[in-house]
Design a protein around this motif. Structure first.
Motif, mmCIF file in Angstrom:
data_model
loop_
_atom_site.group_PDB
_atom_site.id
_atom_site.type_symbol
_atom_site.label_atom_id
_atom_site.label_comp_id
_atom_site.label_asym_id
_atom_site.label_seq_id
_atom_site.Cartn_x
_atom_site.Cartn_y
_atom_site.Cartn_z
ATOM 1 N N VAL A 1 0.845 -1.196 0.000
ATOM 2 C CA VAL A 1 0.000 0.000 0.000
ATOM 3 C C VAL A 1 0.883 1.249 0.000
ATOM 4 N N TYR A 2 1.927 1.263 0.825
ATOM 5 C CA TYR A 2 2.779 2.448 0.913
ATOM 6 C C TYR A 2 3.601 2.664 -0.360
ATOM 7 N N VAL A 3 4.054 1.609 -0.981
ATOM 8 C CA VAL A 3 4.773 1.737 -2.259
ATOM 9 C C VAL A 3 3.824 2.299 -3.318
ATOM 10 N N THR A 4 2.608 1.800 -3.332
ATOM 11 C CA THR A 4 1.604 2.291 -4.285
ATOM 12 C C THR A 4 1.314 3.767 -4.046
ATOM 13 N N LEU A 5 1.158 4.159 -2.787
ATOM 14 C CA LEU A 5 0.916 5.573 -2.470
ATOM 15 C C LEU A 5 2.079 6.449 -2.930
#
Length: 179
Positions: free
Chosen positions: A39-43
């Motif tokens: 999720v954080y990489v995507t954000l």
């Protein structure tokens, strides 16, 4: 994954942990495999692309500060476009069919054995999806998603049976011609 994260932010800004919780809630057992890092990489990618912005928000006394993400106008446009898109994902089995053809042509493996191994994997996935679908506390939306997964896996099994028949008949015809 990016479009799903954007859609989850369309309702209201959120930090990464909230987004992950929303996605896990929406996907039920299928969301369990999703890790927070994803999720954080995507954000970060979405921020770099100008589709989301973030602001630092004060944390609670026992929690660190967090970054709260929100959609930019470009992010809102992308969500709207994604929702109106009517494409269907390319089946994974197309790649498997190419594997069968290549293995047979180069005599690298027996196509029937490859089909059998693939069938075992599809059956494992089917059992997992059926087990999850039987969970009585499931949200009806998640139940519908699982029903779709089960139906696609059953169709995959039917297709694998057709592959096995074709490769078995081809093998028999080849042996008769060579005998």
């Amino acid at each position: 994954m990016q479009d799903v994260v954007l859609a989850m932010l369309a309702k209201e800004p959120a930090h990464g942990y909230e987004l992950r919780s929303r996605m896990r809630g929406a996907l039920g057992p299928l969301g369990e495999a999703m890790n927070a890092g994803q999720v954080y990489v995507t954000l970060a990618r979405l921020a770099k692309a100008g589709l989301v912005t973030s602001e630092r928000a004060d944390g609670l006394p026992d929690r660190p500060d967090r970054r709260v993400y929100a959609l930019t106008p470009a992010g809102q446009q992308r969500v709207a476009g994604w929702l109106t898109e009517v494409t269907w994902p390319r089946p994974d089995l197309a790649e498997f069919h190419l594997k069968l053809v290549a293995a047979a042509a180069a005599r690298l493996a027996d196509p029937v054995e490859l089909v059998d191994a693939q069938r075992r994997e599809v059956l494992r996935r089917l059992r997992d999806a059926q087990r999850a679908a039987l969970e009585r506390s499931l949200d009806p939306v998640v139940g519908l998603l699982l029903e779709g997964v089960v139906l696609r896996l059953r169709a995959d099994l039917d297709w694998l049976e057709a592959c096995e028949r074709m490769w078995t008949e081809r093998d028999r015809a080849g042996r008769r011609a060579g005998a």
